[in-house]
Design a protein around this motif. Structure first.
Motif, mmCIF file in Angstrom:
data_model
loop_
_atom_site.group_PDB
_atom_site.id
_atom_site.type_symbol
_atom_site.label_atom_id
_atom_site.label_comp_id
_atom_site.label_asym_id
_atom_site.label_seq_id
_atom_site.Cartn_x
_atom_site.Cartn_y
_atom_site.Cartn_z
ATOM 1 N N SER A 6 -88.628 -9.045 -27.463
ATOM 2 C CA SER A 6 -88.936 -10.462 -27.267
ATOM 3 C C SER A 6 -90.228 -10.825 -27.984
ATOM 4 C CB SER A 6 -89.107 -10.764 -25.776
ATOM 5 O OG SER A 6 -88.037 -10.257 -25.023
ATOM 6 N N TYR A 7 -90.271 -12.043 -28.530
ATOM 7 C CA TYR A 7 -91.422 -12.465 -29.325
ATOM 8 C C TYR A 7 -91.774 -13.926 -29.090
ATOM 9 C CZ TYR A 7 -90.629 -8.284 -32.225
ATOM 10 O OH TYR A 7 -90.467 -6.999 -32.678
ATOM 11 N N GLY B 279 -83.076 -17.550 -31.368
ATOM 12 C CA GLY B 279 -84.148 -18.359 -30.825
ATOM 13 C C GLY B 279 -83.761 -18.926 -29.469
ATOM 14 N N PHE B 280 -84.742 -19.053 -28.579
ATOM 15 C CA PHE B 280 -84.504 -19.571 -27.229
ATOM 16 C C PHE B 280 -85.601 -20.563 -26.867
ATOM 17 C CE2 PHE B 280 -82.591 -15.365 -27.379
ATOM 18 C CZ PHE B 280 -81.350 -15.570 -26.787
ATOM 19 N N GLU C 59 -85.935 -13.477 -30.251
ATOM 20 C CA GLU C 59 -85.510 -12.142 -29.843
ATOM 21 C C GLU C 59 -84.834 -11.456 -31.024
ATOM 22 O OE1 GLU C 59 -83.206 -10.846 -26.004
ATOM 23 O OE2 GLU C 59 -81.745 -11.269 -27.607
ATOM 24 N N ILE C 60 -85.187 -10.194 -31.226
ATOM 25 C CA ILE C 60 -84.439 -9.346 -32.151
ATOM 26 C C ILE C 60 -83.699 -8.306 -31.322
ATOM 27 C CG2 ILE C 60 -84.530 -7.682 -34.032
ATOM 28 C CD1 ILE C 60 -86.983 -9.100 -35.090
ATOM 29 N N LEU D 243 -78.325 -18.689 -32.747
ATOM 30 C CA LEU D 243 -78.255 -17.593 -33.706
ATOM 31 C C LEU D 243 -78.938 -18.031 -34.989
ATOM 32 C CD1 LEU D 243 -77.218 -14.834 -34.700
ATOM 33 C CD2 LEU D 243 -75.111 -16.012 -35.397
ATOM 34 N N LEU D 244 -79.912 -17.233 -35.438
ATOM 35 C CA LEU D 244 -80.659 -17.540 -36.651
ATOM 36 C C LEU D 244 -80.368 -16.560 -37.776
ATOM 37 C CD1 LEU D 244 -83.992 -18.377 -34.851
ATOM 38 C CD2 LEU D 244 -82.445 -20.017 -35.939
ATOM 39 N N GLY D 245 -79.996 -15.334 -37.425
ATOM 40 C CA GLY D 245 -79.711 -14.356 -38.458
ATOM 41 C C GLY D 245 -79.043 -13.127 -37.880
#
Length: 203
Positions: A87-88, A53-54, A5-6, A34-36
């Motif tokens: 969402s991606y 990320g999930f 997700e962004i 949390l990635l970024g």
């Protein structure tokens, strides 16, 4: 990660720094990884991108509900103007995002795909990305689960000059774009250069 997700936080002028502490606390109290976290520097200004990320859609939706139903969404309401969630799923050949130092320049590029273009683009990029990555690494390529069909890429660079060199040389050498890849995209494309916030796991 199965899903990404962004979250785009549109802030007041110079709002990224002001929102940073509250945002960091909000993310630490929630679900997902949390990635970024990045502040835009070129493109649409006064935006913060939070990349998480999930493992499940339920986990992602729980976090979205937490933000939407909160009286202090993302922990920094006083600095927010707007809020968007995208969402991606990753392209099927992409490895999970690994935190580390790859930047400090990150480019977020989003292409709106033709209605039947996402799967074909994934196939073409699968073949082309190894050669393109020799010029500069690719953090992630992913396709949108919501909204219009689209593809978002995240590319890290050591500098803006390095970005220009990698992009121009890969095109000159015939390694990018993927052969026939642009045929499945529309002219609706956006790009933003963003810099990691101090607490970002991607640097």
């Amino acid at each position: 990660m199965t899903y990404y997700e962004i979250t785009t936080l549109k802030t007041v002028i110079f709002g990224a720094g002001k929102a940073s502490d509250g945002l960091q606390n909000w993310l630490a109290a929630g679900k997902g990884t949390l990635l970024g976290a990045f502040a835009t520097d070129i493109g649409t200004l006064n935006e913060v991108y939070v990349l998480r990320g999930f493992e499940t859609l339920d986990e992602m939706m729980d976090e979205r509900e937490r933000a939407v139903m909160s009286d202090n969404p993302m922990g920094c309401m006083e600095h927010l103007v707007d809020l968007r969630f995208d969402s991606y799923k990753p392209f099927d050949f992409m490895a999970p995002i690994t935190p580390g130092t790859y930047g400090p320049i990150y480019e977020f590029r989003t292409y709106k795909a033709k209605l039947n273009g996402v799967s074909v683009t994934q196939d073409k990029w699968r073949d082309a990305i190894p050669a393109r990555s020799e010029y500069s690494p690719l953090t992630m390529a992913m396709w949108g689960l919501d909204g219009a069909p689209r593809i978002t890429q995240i590319w890290p660079y050591s500098s803006l000059d390095a970005r220009t060199k990698a992009r121009s040389q890969s095109v000159a050498d015939g390694k990018w774009p993927a052969k026939g890849g642009p045929d499945w995209l529309t002219p609706q494309m956006t790009s933003a250069i963003a810099l990691p916030l101090p607490f970002s796991p991607l640097k």
